[in-house]
Write a protein that holds these residues in place. Structure first.
Motif, short mmCIF file in Angstrom:
data_model
loop_
_atom_site.label_atom_id
_atom_site.label_comp_id
_atom_site.label_asym_id
_atom_site.label_seq_id
_atom_site.Cartn_x
_atom_site.Cartn_y
_atom_site.Cartn_z
N LEU A 1 0.52 -1.06 -0.36
CA LEU A 1 -0.23 0.18 0.07
C LEU A 1 1.27 1.10 -0.41
O LEU A 1 0.16 2.58 -0.57
CB LEU A 1 -0.42 -0.04 1.13
CG LEU A 1 -2.04 -1.30 1.02
CD1 LEU A 1 -2.44 -1.41 2.46
CD2 LEU A 1 -3.08 -0.81 0.35
N LEU A 2 2.02 0.81 0.40
CA LEU A 2 2.55 2.37 1.00
C LEU A 2 3.61 2.98 -0.36
O LEU A 2 3.38 3.63 -1.10
CB LEU A 2 3.41 1.93 1.72
CG LEU A 2 3.25 1.97 3.52
CD1 LEU A 2 4.35 1.75 4.29
CD2 LEU A 2 2.85 3.32 3.66
N GLU A 3 3.41 1.91 -1.13
CA GLU A 3 4.44 1.65 -2.29
C GLU A 3 3.85 2.07 -3.58
O GLU A 3 3.88 3.18 -4.41
CB GLU A 3 5.65 0.24 -2.49
CG GLU A 3 6.69 0.10 -1.48
CD GLU A 3 7.00 -1.85 -2.15
OE1 GLU A 3 6.59 -1.62 -3.09
OE2 GLU A 3 7.79 -2.22 -0.96
N LEU A 4 2.21 1.19 -3.79
CA LEU A 4 1.79 2.24 -4.46
C LEU A 4 1.30 3.17 -4.25
O LEU A 4 0.32 4.24 -5.01
CB LEU A 4 0.55 1.28 -4.58
CG LEU A 4 0.99 -0.72 -4.52
CD1 LEU A 4 -0.84 -1.11 -4.66
CD2 LEU A 4 1.34 -0.60 -6.52
N ASP A 5 1.14 3.82 -3.30
CA ASP A 5 0.52 5.56 -3.03
C ASP A 5 0.75 6.65 -3.92
O ASP A 5 2.31 6.08 -3.99
CB ASP A 5 1.20 5.77 -1.77
CG ASP A 5 0.04 6.54 -1.42
OD1 ASP A 5 -0.82 7.59 -1.66
OD2 ASP A 5 0.66 7.50 -0.12
N GLY A 6 0.49 6.88 -4.70
CA GLY A 6 0.79 8.02 -5.86
C GLY A 6 0.92 7.27 -7.42
O GLY A 6 1.46 8.15 -7.90
N VAL A 7 0.80 6.33 -7.11
CA VAL A 7 1.48 5.40 -8.48
C VAL A 7 0.19 5.14 -8.79
O VAL A 7 -0.16 5.42 -9.71
CB VAL A 7 2.97 4.23 -8.36
CG1 VAL A 7 2.78 3.80 -8.96
CG2 VAL A 7 3.58 4.55 -7.67
N ALA A 8 -0.42 3.70 -8.56
CA ALA A 8 -1.67 3.34 -8.33
C ALA A 8 -2.81 4.66 -8.48
O ALA A 8 -2.27 5.67 -7.90
CB ALA A 8 -2.09 2.43 -7.42
N ARG A 9 -3.99 4.65 -9.42
CA ARG A 9 -5.14 5.16 -9.84
C ARG A 9 -5.74 5.35 -8.16
O ARG A 9 -5.63 6.65 -7.35
CB ARG A 9 -5.75 5.18 -10.25
CG ARG A 9 -6.74 6.47 -10.70
CD ARG A 9 -7.50 6.14 -12.13
NE ARG A 9 -8.13 5.19 -12.17
CZ ARG A 9 -8.65 4.61 -12.96
NH1 ARG A 9 -8.67 5.05 -14.28
NH2 ARG A 9 -9.31 3.34 -12.87
N SER A 10 -6.59 4.25 -7.67
CA SER A 10 -6.08 3.75 -5.99
C SER A 10 -6.18 2.56 -5.25
O SER A 10 -5.37 1.99 -6.03
CB SER A 10 -8.09 3.90 -6.33
OG SER A 10 -8.91 2.84 -6.76
#
Ligand code: FAD
Length: 384
Positions: free
Chosen positions: A210-219
Motif C-alpha cells: 500500500l505504501l509503495e503503490l501510493d501515488g503510483v496506482a490510481r487508487s
C-alpha cells in the motif's frame, strides 16, 4: 536420466537461513560438507527466499535480518550493510560469501521431489545400508531433468514457506477478469501505474505494498479478515511477539495449522507507517464478500472497481515433498516438538513454526544440529 543412488549421513533441504545454520553447526561438529552433509536447494541462487523479494524491499525496511552463525568470524554483519540496498541483493551476497567461506558445497538448483522411508530390504536400488536399518530416501530432480536418490540417516527439512503462498477462497475469485497475484508475484509498484488496486491481508507485506503503490496506482483499497491491531509501544509489541511465537509452538506440538504471527502480535508502527496512517492511506476495511468480473463487493454491498487484486495473505510451510511420510494430522498440521517430527524421528523441521524468523532459524541451527548428532551417534552404536 537417473544417477546412481548416493549415501549421506544428513540431507538438508533448503539453503535459507535455517538450512545454512544447521549445515554450519554440523560442519563445526566435524561432519564433512558435500559428503556427510548434503545441502540441496531448488532455487538458482544464494539467499533462500530473500533472492525472490522485490526491489523496493530495502534492507532498512525489513524487520531485521539476523546474522548467520559464523558470519562474524568473517567480519560480516547485516547491521553494517548499506540499508538502502534491496534486502534481496544484500542477503544473497552475504549468504554467497558465507557458503564460499565455509565451503558448504550447496547443490543447486536441485529440487527435492519426495522423501520417503525405506522399508527394510524393500529398496534394492537404495543400497545395502538401507536394507538393514531404517533410512530416509530423498528423491531429487536437477535443472536438466536428471533425477537422483540420496539415502540419508537424517533429513533436515528447511524448505521455508515462499513456495506455498496462501490465498483464501472467496466467491468470484475465478470470475474476476483483472489481474490477481500473491506476494511472490509482486515485483514493482510501477506495474500498477494508473490502476485501481485492491490489497488483501493485514500483515507487513500488504502494508508495504500500500505504501509503495501510493501515488503510483490510481487508487488503493485495503481489506483484511481481522481488524488490524497497531502497536505503538515497542515493549508491548515485543511481549506480543514472544506470545505469538509461543502460540506457534503450541500449534506445532498439537499438529494444527500454524497461526499467523501478525494475527497475534499487532503491527509495529514505524515512522513510515505512522505517516501512512496520518494521511488516511492505511485504513483497513472488513473483508469483501465476493469478487465479480471487474472488482469486489464489500460487506456493505458497495462495488469497488479493481484492475488488480493483490493477495498479501501469508504463507504455509512448504512440505509437499514430505507427503509420502504421511505426517499430516486430521487438523491439517504436522506434529513438531522442538524442531523434530514426532511421527518420523529421523526428520527435523528447521525454521518451522516458532523458528520461522531469521533469529529463530539461527537458534534452530544449533539445537537441530545437536539433536542430529545424537541420532547419528545412536546409529553408529547400533552399527558397531
Ligand atoms: P527460506 O529463506 O524460504 O529458505 C528455504 C529454501 O528452501 C529456499 O532457498 C528454497 O529454494 C528451498 N526449498 C524449498 N523447497 C525445496 C525443495 N523441495 N527442494 C529443494 N529446495 C527447496 N524474517 C526476519 O527475521 N526478518 C525480516 O525482516 C523478514 N522479512 C520477511 C519478509 C517477507 C515478505 C517474508 C515472506 C518473510 C520475511 N521474514 C523475515 C521471514 C523470513 O522469510 C524468515 O525469517 C527466513 O528468511 C526464513 O528462512 P528459512 O531458511 O526458513 O526459509
Amino acid at each position: 536420466m537417473r544417477t546412481a543412488a548416493q549415501q549421506a549421513r544428513v540431507v538438508v533441504i533448503g539453503a535459507g537461513q535455517a538450512g545454512l545454520s544447521v549445515a554450519w553447526h554440523l560442519q563445526r561438529a566435524g561432519l564433512v560438507a558435500g559428503d556427510d552433509v548434503v545441502v540441496l536447494d531448488r532455487a538458482p541462487g544464494t539467499g533462500g527466499a530473500w533472492q525472490f523479494r522485490w526491489d523496493a524491499l530495502r534492507l532498512g525496511l525489513a524487520h531485521r535480518v539476523h546474522d548467520l552463525p559464523g558470519m562474524h568470524e568473517m567480519g560480516l554483519r547485516f547491521d553494517d550493510a548499506d540499508r538502502s540496498r534491496p534486502a534481496r541483493d544484500v542477503v544473497a551476497e552475504y549468504y554467497r560469501r558465507f557458503e564460499e567461506h565455509h565451503d558448504l558445497r550447496v547443490r543447486r538448483p536441485v529440487a527435492v521431489t519426495s522423501v520417503r522411508r525405506v522399508s527394510a530390504a524393500a529398496d534394492t536400488d537404495a543400497g545395502a545400508a538401507a536394507a538393514t536399518t531404517s533410512r530416509l530416501v530423498v528423491e531429487t530432480r536437477a535443472e536438466d531433468g536428471t533425477v537422483g536418490t540420496i539415502v540419508a540417516e537424517v533429513v533436515v527439512n528447511a524448505s521455508g514457506t515462499w513456495g506455498t503462498p496462501f490465498v483464501p477462497w472467496v466467491p468470484g475469485r475465478d470470475v474476476f477478469r483483472g489481474r490477481q497475484l500473491d506476494t511472490t508475484g509482486y515485483r514493482d509498484a510501477a506495474d500498477f501505474a494508473g490502476q485501481d488496486v485492491v490489497v488483501v491481508g493485514g500483515g507487513t507485506s500488504g502494508i508495504g505494498f500500500l505504501l509503495e503503490l501510493d501515488g503510483v496506482a490510481r487508487s488503493t483499497r485495503w481489506f483484511t479478515r481481522r481488524p488490524v491491531v497497531w502497536s505503538e509501544d515497542r515493549a508491548l509489541a515485543l511481549g506480543a511477539a514472544v506470545a505469538a511465537v509461543e502460540d506457534q509452538d503450541r500449534a506445532a506440538r498439537a499438529g494444527r495449522v500454524l497461526p499467523s504471527i501478525v494475527s497475534g502480535t499487532g503491527l509495529p508502527v514505524s515512522r513510515r507507517i505512522r505517516a501512512g496512517l496520518d494521511r488516511g492511506l492505511l485504513r483497513a476495511e472488513p473483508m469483501f464478500t465476493r469478487l465479480d468480473e471487474d472488482g469486489v463487493v464489500t460487506a456493505d454491498g458497495e462495488h469497488v472497481h479493481a484492475d488488480a487484486v493483490l493477495w498479501a495473505t501469508g504463507f504455509r510451510a512448504d512440505l509437499r515433498h514430505l507427503a509420502p511420510l504421511q505426517l499430516r494430522t486430521e487438523d491439517g498440521g504436522v506434529v513438531v516438538e522442538d524442531g523434530r517430527s514426532t511421527a518420523e524421528p529421523r526428520l527435523f523441521l528447521a525454521g518451522y513454526g516458532p523458528q520461522a524468523s531469521t533469529i529463530g532459524a539461527n537458534r534452530a541451527g544449533r539445537r537441530t544440529a545437536r539433536q542430529v548428532l545424537t541420532v547419528l551417534a545412536e546409529d553408529a552404536a547400533v552399527a558397531s
